[in-house]
Enzyme design. Sequence first.
Site, PDB file in Angstrom:
ATOM      1  N   ASP A  16       0.840  -0.973  -0.006  1.00 17.48           N
ATOM      2  CA  ASP A  16      -0.028   0.048   0.160  1.00 17.48           C
ATOM      3  C   ASP A  16       0.769   1.425  -0.051  1.00 17.48           C
ATOM      4  O   ASP A  16       1.956   1.299   0.476  1.00 17.48           O
ATOM      5  CB  ASP A  16      -0.945   0.055   1.294  1.00 17.48           C
ATOM      6  CG  ASP A  16      -2.243   0.919   1.072  1.00 17.48           C
ATOM      7  OD1 ASP A  16      -2.137   2.171   0.630  1.00 17.48           O
ATOM      8  OD2 ASP A  16      -3.120   0.415   1.441  1.00 17.48           O
ATOM      9  N   ALA A  18      -0.042   3.942   1.567  1.00 16.13           N
ATOM     10  CA  ALA A  18      -0.232   4.067   3.079  1.00 16.13           C
ATOM     11  C   ALA A  18       0.907   3.156   3.991  1.00 16.13           C
ATOM     12  O   ALA A  18       0.857   2.162   3.760  1.00 16.13           O
ATOM     13  CB  ALA A  18      -1.693   4.407   3.396  1.00 16.13           C
ATOM     14  N   GLY A  57      -5.264   1.912  -5.985  1.00  9.56           N
ATOM     15  CA  GLY A  57      -5.550   3.133  -6.801  1.00  9.56           C
ATOM     16  C   GLY A  57      -6.673   3.949  -6.459  1.00  9.56           C
ATOM     17  O   GLY A  57      -7.271   3.562  -5.263  1.00  9.56           O
ATOM     18  N   SER A  95     -14.819  -2.241 -11.817  1.00 11.33           N
ATOM     19  CA  SER A  95     -16.097  -1.793 -11.038  1.00 11.33           C
ATOM     20  C   SER A  95     -17.190  -1.757 -11.927  1.00 11.33           C
ATOM     21  O   SER A  95     -17.214  -1.818 -13.232  1.00 11.33           O
ATOM     22  CB  SER A  95     -15.631  -0.161 -10.616  1.00 11.33           C
ATOM     23  OG  SER A  95     -16.846   0.269 -10.270  1.00 11.33           O
ATOM     24  N   ASN A  96     -18.503  -1.693 -11.031  1.00 12.95           N
ATOM     25  CA  ASN A  96     -19.783  -1.521 -11.821  1.00 12.95           C
ATOM     26  C   ASN A  96     -19.697  -0.003 -12.827  1.00 12.95           C
ATOM     27  O   ASN A  96     -20.358  -0.196 -13.736  1.00 12.95           O
ATOM     28  CB  ASN A  96     -21.049  -1.631 -10.784  1.00 12.95           C
ATOM     29  CG  ASN A  96     -20.759  -0.279 -10.019  1.00 12.95           C
ATOM     30  OD1 ASN A  96     -21.451   0.757 -10.419  1.00 12.95           O
ATOM     31  ND2 ASN A  96     -20.015  -0.272  -8.878  1.00 12.95           N
ATOM     32  N   HIS A  97     -18.934   0.666 -12.402  1.00 14.08           N
ATOM     33  CA  HIS A  97     -18.659   2.158 -13.298  1.00 14.08           C
ATOM     34  C   HIS A  97     -18.216   1.879 -14.378  1.00 14.08           C
ATOM     35  O   HIS A  97     -18.195   2.712 -15.345  1.00 14.08           O
ATOM     36  CB  HIS A  97     -18.109   3.368 -12.350  1.00 14.08           C
ATOM     37  CG  HIS A  97     -18.821   3.515 -11.022  1.00 14.08           C
ATOM     38  ND1 HIS A  97     -19.856   3.878 -11.115  1.00 14.08           N
ATOM     39  CD2 HIS A  97     -18.682   2.843  -9.723  1.00 14.08           C
ATOM     40  CE1 HIS A  97     -20.434   4.081  -9.827  1.00 14.08           C
ATOM     41  NE2 HIS A  97     -19.705   3.404  -8.826  1.00 14.08           N
ATOM     42  N   TYR A 121     -12.931   7.693 -13.674  1.00 14.98           N
ATOM     43  CA  TYR A 121     -12.806   6.239 -12.868  1.00 14.98           C
ATOM     44  C   TYR A 121     -13.219   4.976 -13.716  1.00 14.98           C
ATOM     45  O   TYR A 121     -12.620   3.972 -13.714  1.00 14.98           O
ATOM     46  CB  TYR A 121     -13.375   6.622 -11.517  1.00 14.98           C
ATOM     47  CG  TYR A 121     -13.573   5.144 -10.704  1.00 14.98           C
ATOM     48  CD1 TYR A 121     -12.600   4.894 -10.057  1.00 14.98           C
ATOM     49  CD2 TYR A 121     -14.672   4.423 -10.371  1.00 14.98           C
ATOM     50  CE1 TYR A 121     -12.369   3.694  -9.067  1.00 14.98           C
ATOM     51  CE2 TYR A 121     -14.788   3.240 -10.056  1.00 14.98           C
ATOM     52  CZ  TYR A 121     -13.568   2.922  -9.163  1.00 14.98           C
ATOM     53  OH  TYR A 121     -13.787   1.849  -8.390  1.00 14.98           O
ATOM     54  N   SER A 150     -20.584  -2.678  -4.707  1.00 11.46           N
ATOM     55  CA  SER A 150     -20.338  -1.842  -3.440  1.00 11.46           C
ATOM     56  C   SER A 150     -19.872  -2.630  -2.205  1.00 11.46           C
ATOM     57  O   SER A 150     -21.015  -3.170  -1.812  1.00 11.46           O
ATOM     58  CB  SER A 150     -21.496  -0.984  -3.081  1.00 11.46           C
ATOM     59  OG  SER A 150     -22.268  -0.377  -4.256  1.00 11.46           O
TER      60      SER A 150
HETATM   61  C1  15L Z   1     -16.680   1.756  -6.891  1.00 17.99           C
HETATM   62  O1  15L Z   1     -16.356   1.328  -7.672  1.00 17.99           O
HETATM   63  C2  15L Z   1     -16.093   2.612  -5.467  1.00 17.99           C
HETATM   64  O2  15L Z   1     -14.892   2.209  -5.707  1.00 17.99           O
HETATM   65  C3  15L Z   1     -16.902   2.436  -4.221  1.00 17.99           C
HETATM   66  O3  15L Z   1     -16.454   3.196  -3.429  1.00 17.99           O
HETATM   67  C4  15L Z   1     -18.424   2.459  -4.249  1.00 17.99           C
HETATM   68  O4  15L Z   1     -18.458   3.725  -4.780  1.00 17.99           O
HETATM   69  C5  15L Z   1     -18.811   1.760  -5.416  1.00 17.99           C
HETATM   70  O5  15L Z   1     -18.403   1.870  -6.508  1.00 17.99           O
HETATM   71  C6  15L Z   1     -20.446   1.811  -5.958  1.00 17.99           C
HETATM   72  O6  15L Z   1     -20.760   2.020  -6.973  1.00 17.99           O
HETATM   73  O7  15L Z   1     -21.087   2.124  -4.807  1.00 17.99           O
END
Ligand code: 15L
Length: 257
Positions: A16, A18, A57, A95-97, A121, A150
């Site tokens: 990490d 951090a 990331g 991610s779903n995004h 993102y 999530s």
């Molecule tokens: C993501 O990809 C984020 O990393 C997470 O923090 C949430 O916001 C999630 O999506 C989401 O869609 O709830």
Amino acid sequence: MRSRLAADDRILRLLDIAELPAADAGEQVEIIQASITDMDAMEKACAGADAVIHLGGHSLEQVWSKILDVNINGTYVVLEAARRQGVKRVVLASSNHAAGYVEKSRGEAGDYEFPRPDTNYGVSKVALEALGSLYADRYGLDVVCVRIGSCFEKPKDVRMLSTWLSPADGARLFEACLATPAPGFRVIWGISDNTRRWFSLDEGRKLGYESQDDSEAYAAEVIAEHGELDPESHAARYLGGAWCGPDFNTAEKEAGR
Ligand code: 15L
């Protein structure tokens, strides 16, 4: 995941940017503090590893320069360091995004949804999947991209009743990604078996993932706190929820408008 992925026959090497807590007595971990954009550090981190799980990331929307450096270039460095060190399997946190603009009115999101990123993102997660595909096809790595919904201890709002991945299921899913024989390149949804889920579990099940959790256990509590979703809202319309709305218009913000 640190405690959830611990196993007697496993040393977890945790990296990490951090500072991470030192190993507890008896805990089989190695700690490295470095950036995923540092090739030398990543090669050292990958040396002798059986597999890499890349969760590094920015996890929220950021200005383009940061997304480009950390999420896109960082993923390249992770995969390239793994390749150079002969690591055979990489699990990537997508991610779903990556498909946030898919409309929910189409019904449950299928096994593979063509990318429709909702943010910088989201674009970085599409790039992550593309890089994974390249490293699988050209260099023969097994690469599983998990489009996580999530992942929090509890769903934080009504949308998350549909997108929730319990941390325990997250660990089960990662274990399946590590254990399944020769997956090649895959893109799977990372969610729990939620009664209200919007995503198919089929691809995960093919790898041996069996969810044991359902956000419905929290539904009454979450709805009492937040109310039902406004059917006109972005959250009700798109997989990516509010990320598809004006608050995430980073381009306008960066242009100073
Ligand atoms: C993501 O990809 C984020 O990393 C997470 O923090 C949430 O916001 C999630 O999506 C989401 O869609 O709830």
